[in-house]
Design a protein around this motif. Structure first.
Motif, PDB file in Angstrom:
ATOM      1  N   TRP A  12       0.549  -0.744  -0.486  1.00  0.00           N
ATOM      2  CA  TRP A  12      -0.346  -0.134   0.293  1.00  0.00           C
ATOM      3  C   TRP A  12       0.946   0.926  -0.062  1.00  0.00           C
ATOM      4  N   HIS A  13       1.797   1.273   0.006  1.00  0.00           N
ATOM      5  CA  HIS A  13       3.431   2.624  -0.245  1.00  0.00           C
ATOM      6  C   HIS A  13       3.018   3.036  -1.164  1.00  0.00           C
ATOM      7  N   ASP A  14       3.698   4.346  -1.199  1.00  0.00           N
ATOM      8  CA  ASP A  14       3.239   4.739  -2.417  1.00  0.00           C
ATOM      9  C   ASP A  14       4.596   4.240  -3.495  1.00  0.00           C
ATOM     10  N   ARG A  15       4.255   4.813  -4.611  1.00  0.00           N
ATOM     11  CA  ARG A  15       4.715   4.044  -5.949  1.00  0.00           C
ATOM     12  C   ARG A  15       4.486   5.031  -6.766  1.00  0.00           C
ATOM     13  N   GLY A  16       5.761   6.262  -6.818  1.00  0.00           N
ATOM     14  CA  GLY A  16       5.463   6.807  -7.522  1.00  0.00           C
ATOM     15  C   GLY A  16       4.278   7.643  -8.355  1.00  0.00           C
ATOM     16  N   THR A  17       3.685   8.258  -9.113  1.00  0.00           N
ATOM     17  CA  THR A  17       2.626   9.437  -7.844  1.00  0.00           C
ATOM     18  C   THR A  17       1.073   8.403  -7.488  1.00  0.00           C
ATOM     19  N   ARG A  18       0.788   6.927  -7.733  1.00  0.00           N
ATOM     20  CA  ARG A  18       0.347   7.265  -7.625  1.00  0.00           C
ATOM     21  C   ARG A  18      -0.156   5.426  -6.302  1.00  0.00           C
ATOM     22  N   ARG A  19      -0.865   5.886  -5.315  1.00  0.00           N
ATOM     23  CA  ARG A  19      -1.121   5.583  -4.180  1.00  0.00           C
ATOM     24  C   ARG A  19      -2.326   4.569  -3.928  1.00  0.00           C
ATOM     25  N   THR A  20      -2.062   3.290  -3.496  1.00  0.00           N
ATOM     26  CA  THR A  20      -2.789   2.395  -3.481  1.00  0.00           C
ATOM     27  C   THR A  20      -3.643   2.080  -2.535  1.00  0.00           C
ATOM     28  N   MET A  21      -4.415   2.153  -1.671  1.00  0.00           N
ATOM     29  CA  MET A  21      -4.726   1.775  -0.928  1.00  0.00           C
ATOM     30  C   MET A  21      -4.784   0.069  -0.165  1.00  0.00           C
ATOM     31  N   PRO A  22      -4.626   0.157   0.846  1.00  0.00           N
ATOM     32  CA  PRO A  22      -4.408  -1.539   0.944  1.00  0.00           C
ATOM     33  C   PRO A  22      -5.601  -2.105   1.335  1.00  0.00           C
ATOM     34  N   VAL A  23      -5.200  -3.706   0.608  1.00  0.00           N
ATOM     35  CA  VAL A  23      -6.564  -5.019   0.934  1.00  0.00           C
ATOM     36  C   VAL A  23      -6.274  -5.620   1.348  1.00  0.00           C
ATOM     37  N   VAL A  24      -6.655  -5.259   2.580  1.00  0.00           N
ATOM     38  CA  VAL A  24      -5.950  -7.719   3.523  1.00  0.00           C
ATOM     39  C   VAL A  24      -7.311  -7.903   3.273  1.00  0.00           C
ATOM     40  N   SER A  25      -7.431  -9.499   3.342  1.00  0.00           N
ATOM     41  CA  SER A  25      -8.043 -10.307   2.953  1.00  0.00           C
ATOM     42  C   SER A  25      -9.312  -9.611   2.362  1.00  0.00           C
ATOM     43  N   GLY A  26      -9.467  -9.240   1.582  1.00  0.00           N
ATOM     44  CA  GLY A  26     -10.098  -8.598   0.499  1.00  0.00           C
ATOM     45  C   GLY A  26     -11.219  -7.453   1.277  1.00  0.00           C
ATOM     46  N   ILE A  27     -10.671  -6.725   1.680  1.00  0.00           N
ATOM     47  CA  ILE A  27     -11.248  -5.250   2.624  1.00  0.00           C
ATOM     48  C   ILE A  27      -9.582  -4.445   2.612  1.00  0.00           C
ATOM     49  N   GLU A  28     -10.481  -2.977   1.452  1.00  0.00           N
ATOM     50  CA  GLU A  28      -9.672  -1.723   1.647  1.00  0.00           C
ATOM     51  C   GLU A  28      -9.501  -1.297   2.341  1.00  0.00           C
ATOM     52  N   LEU A  29      -8.432  -0.693   2.806  1.00  0.00           N
ATOM     53  CA  LEU A  29      -8.379  -0.103   4.643  1.00  0.00           C
ATOM     54  C   LEU A  29      -8.216   1.814   3.659  1.00  0.00           C
ATOM     55  N   SER A  30      -8.906   2.371   4.725  1.00  0.00           N
ATOM     56  CA  SER A  30      -8.216   3.821   4.623  1.00  0.00           C
ATOM     57  C   SER A  30      -7.113   4.148   5.265  1.00  0.00           C
ATOM     58  N   ASP A  31      -6.841   5.230   5.161  1.00  0.00           N
ATOM     59  CA  ASP A  31      -5.624   5.813   5.878  1.00  0.00           C
ATOM     60  C   ASP A  31      -5.498   5.917   7.341  1.00  0.00           C
ATOM     61  N   ALA A  32      -7.509   5.891   7.716  1.00  0.00           N
ATOM     62  CA  ALA A  32      -7.940   6.524   8.685  1.00  0.00           C
ATOM     63  C   ALA A  32      -7.941   5.022   9.368  1.00  0.00           C
ATOM     64  N   ASP A  33      -8.348   4.555   9.026  1.00  0.00           N
ATOM     65  CA  ASP A  33      -8.227   2.631   9.108  1.00  0.00           C
ATOM     66  C   ASP A  33      -6.833   2.314   9.965  1.00  0.00           C
ATOM     67  N   LEU A  34      -5.669   2.556   9.127  1.00  0.00           N
ATOM     68  CA  LEU A  34      -4.548   1.992   9.081  1.00  0.00           C
ATOM     69  C   LEU A  34      -4.367   3.285  10.155  1.00  0.00           C
ATOM     70  N   ALA A  35      -4.216   4.783  10.272  1.00  0.00           N
ATOM     71  CA  ALA A  35      -4.003   5.474  12.013  1.00  0.00           C
ATOM     72  C   ALA A  35      -5.139   4.295  13.084  1.00  0.00           C
ATOM     73  N   ALA A  36      -6.314   3.876  12.923  1.00  0.00           N
ATOM     74  CA  ALA A  36      -6.756   3.438  13.944  1.00  0.00           C
ATOM     75  C   ALA A  36      -6.016   1.865  14.799  1.00  0.00           C
ATOM     76  N   PHE A  37      -5.635   1.311  13.352  1.00  0.00           N
ATOM     77  CA  PHE A  37      -5.198  -0.152  14.162  1.00  0.00           C
ATOM     78  C   PHE A  37      -3.860   0.136  14.466  1.00  0.00           C
ATOM     79  N   ARG A  38      -3.293   1.184  13.779  1.00  0.00           N
ATOM     80  CA  ARG A  38      -1.717   1.390  14.173  1.00  0.00           C
ATOM     81  C   ARG A  38      -1.575   1.236  15.904  1.00  0.00           C
ATOM     82  N   GLU A  39      -2.623   2.364  16.314  1.00  0.00           N
ATOM     83  CA  GLU A  39      -3.043   2.838  17.613  1.00  0.00           C
ATOM     84  C   GLU A  39      -2.938   1.765  18.104  1.00  0.00           C
TER      85      GLU A  39
END
Length: 180
Positions: A12-39
């Motif tokens: 899910w990390h930046d690849r050039g100018t295109r940023r992809t959302m992480p997909v975990v077991s078929g679920i797309e995670l937003s930046d807010a989702d990732l931040a909550a899980f990181r917390e």
């Protein structure tokens, strides 16, 4: 850092100018989702090593009132630890928390419904008193040597009540279960 030991970035990390959302077991995670899980991950990773070690998992299970043997904790870690290094890194944690096996687990709606059931109806929506939550944990987690009143109080105290002794359970559930 978000990098695995091989030095490659997660998908899910930046690849050039295109940023992809992480997909975990078929679920797309937003930046807010990732931040909550990181917390949540950072709360469990008490030594801030970037991984959850066996001792941290053991401490968490005891706090939750789970009387697991050392062997059971080791088995739990082995099931989560996909790279076999004996600890749970953030990516492995995400697999379990965001996209793990769902059979028999309660979802976000079930969790919110449970809090509403035990919350004092005179409180504003989304709040539960520390007393009501502690009493519910003791009453419904008492089977098979579950939570003692002291353990339940320790667990509830970590949720940081407001000045009136109430917990914003909507905020806590959204932080722990941002999806669903």
């Amino acid at each position: 850092t978000g990098r695995d030991p091989s030095g490659s970035a997660p998908p899910w990390h930046d690849r050039g100018t295109r940023r992809t959302m992480p997909v975990v077991s078929g679920i797309e995670l937003s930046d807010a989702d990732l931040a909550a899980f990181r917390e949540v991950f950072d709360l469990v990773d008490k030594d801030k090593s970037g991984a959850i070690e066996m001792e941290e998992v053991e401490e968490l299970t005891k706090l939750l009132g789970l009387d697991l043997t050392r062997d059971e904790v080791e088995l739990l870690v082995r099931e989560i630890d996909k790279d076999g290094n004996g600890e749970v890194d953030f990516e492995e944690f995400l697999l379990v928390m965001a996209g793990g096996e769902r059979k028999g687990r309660c979802g976000k709606k079930d969790m919110l419904r449970s809090f509403r059931t035990f919350a004092d109806k005179s409180l504003p929506h989304g709040l539960i008193s520390t007393r009501a939550l502690t009493d519910a944990l003791v009453k419904y987690c008492a089977e098979d040597g579950g939570l003692t009143p002291a353990r339940a109080k320790t667990l509830v105290d970590q949720l940081k009540a407001d000045e009136n002794g109430n917990i914003d359970y909507l905020d806590k559930v959204n932080a722990l279960m941002p999806i669903g």
